[in-house]
Design an enzyme around this catalytic site. Structure first.
Site, PDB file in Angstrom:
ATOM      1  N   TYR A 136      34.099  86.269   8.411  1.00 18.04           N
ATOM      2  CA  TYR A 136      34.821  87.642   8.028  1.00 18.04           C
ATOM      3  C   TYR A 136      34.420  89.034   9.322  1.00 18.04           C
ATOM      4  O   TYR A 136      33.058  89.707   8.575  1.00 18.04           O
ATOM      5  CB  TYR A 136      34.974  88.003   6.839  1.00 18.04           C
ATOM      6  CG  TYR A 136      35.951  89.459   6.185  1.00 18.04           C
ATOM      7  CD1 TYR A 136      36.415  90.423   6.990  1.00 18.04           C
ATOM      8  CD2 TYR A 136      37.003  89.495   5.087  1.00 18.04           C
ATOM      9  CE1 TYR A 136      37.432  91.050   6.560  1.00 18.04           C
ATOM     10  CE2 TYR A 136      37.408  90.217   4.707  1.00 18.04           C
ATOM     11  CZ  TYR A 136      37.752  91.178   5.826  1.00 18.04           C
ATOM     12  OH  TYR A 136      38.173  91.900   5.296  1.00 18.04           O
ATOM     13  N   LYS A 164      37.462  86.052  11.432  1.00 20.68           N
ATOM     14  CA  LYS A 164      38.235  86.417  11.028  1.00 20.68           C
ATOM     15  C   LYS A 164      37.863  87.724  11.435  1.00 20.68           C
ATOM     16  O   LYS A 164      37.150  88.370  10.359  1.00 20.68           O
ATOM     17  CB  LYS A 164      38.620  86.372   9.604  1.00 20.68           C
ATOM     18  CG  LYS A 164      40.137  87.422   8.766  1.00 20.68           C
ATOM     19  CD  LYS A 164      39.766  87.825   7.107  1.00 20.68           C
ATOM     20  CE  LYS A 164      40.461  88.381   6.932  1.00 20.68           C
ATOM     21  NZ  LYS A 164      40.139  88.815   6.067  1.00 20.68           N
TER      22      LYS A 164
END
Length: 312
Positions: A136, A164
């Protein structure tokens, strides 16, 4: 290990709470089940939307376990104030049968040193080697993971299958150019609602983790479906995807701010889900003007979407 868990539209669940400010697990499971039944491919639990800093580790783990037991495909966020705790959440996710990990950089004691972040990521990935994982990437965490580190980790940890990106359009361009374009098996996942159109059509994203999708699952699924069709060359789908993306822009923009959970919980209440009315900190609330703005924007969008959908 099913990397396709990150394909499609994946809402990031918020944690409903009871009157004594503890998690309402029954409502959490109902919400997860309802979103999967609507067509979502999975849910994320205990990312930023899940209010993980306000929960105990046991509460987080119980939420994960209950979602899994209810048959909800769940990707687990590993945000923590130290590596040992992040590792514990990763290991628990694999133990109870979760479907994936969203690996978050070091927090609070964070370091911009590459070795510090590398060791943090490695420990998490090693704790759950059977779970597909994405890193992330977000400016909120004070560290940007570059291509060199991503591929160094991927060589040692094949369960790292994607990236992500929350940092906006330019950051997504970087990820597409320097990470996913270098490896056909590495997936790009849109991490912020305002970049859904850009991510799928211009950057080759395979999936989207969404906040507004909790509130407007039908419209969010519709947008992702149109974006995928447009990326495959459908010019009509591209036009309609752009129209829908633009119409959702203000509601999607809540996903970019620090009050995203407050906004989306309030919108959930407006959509008939009173279990999201309370917050874990009693003083957390939107102002009356923020509520009025959010309510008006939701009403404007829903009126537009009703008419626009009939045109298809």
């Amino acid at each position: 290990m099913n990397a396709q868990i990150f394909a499609g539209c994946i809402p990031a669940l918020m944690t409903p709470c009871t009157s004594d400010r503890t998690p309402d697990y029954d409502a959490l499971v109902r919400t997860g089940r309802r979103l999967i039944d609507a067509g979502m491919s999975a849910v994320v639990y205990c990312g930023s939307m899940g209010d993980w800093p306000l929960l105990t580790d046991d509460q987080r783990m119980e939420g994960v376990a209950r979602l899994v037991a209810a048959g909800v495909p769940v990707v687990v966020g590993t945000g923590a104030v130290n590596t040992a705790t992040a590792v514990a959440h990763a290991a628990h996710a694999q133990k109870v049968g979760a479907h994936g990990l969203m690996v978050i950089p070091r927090l609070l004691s964070r370091s911009t040193a590459v070795d510090a972040q590398r060791n943090h990521f490695k420990a998490i990935l090693a704790a759950a080697p059977d779970l597909p994982a994405v890193i992330y990437n977000s400016p909120w965490y004070g560290y940007s993971t570059g291509a060199e580190l991503f591929f160094a980790l991927r060589r040692e940890h094949p369960n790292l299958i994607g990236f992500k990106e929350f940092g906006g359009a330019a950051a997504m361009d970087y990820a597409a150019e320097h990470i996913t374009s270098r490896d056909d098996d590495a997936m790009l996942v849109v991490g912020v609602d305002t970049c859904t159109f850009h991510g799928f059509i211009r950057c080759g994203a395979a999936g989207a983790i969404t906040g507004i999708g909790c509130v407007l699952p039908e419209a969010s699924l519709h947008l992702v479906r149109l974006c995928k069709q447009a990326a495959a060359g459908d010019v009509v789908a591209r036009r309609r995807a752009q129209e829908l993306d633009e119409a959702m822009k203000v509601l999607s923009r809540f996903d970019e701010g620090a009050d995203l959970v407050l906004f989306y919980k309030y919108l959930m209440v407006l959509k008939g889900h009173p279990e999201f009315e309370l917050h874990f900190n009693e003083t957390d609330a939107l102002s009356d003007s923020q509520k009025g703005f959010a309510k008006a924007q939701l009403e404007l969008f829903e009126k537009w979407y009703e008419g626009w959908s009939r045109e298809a």
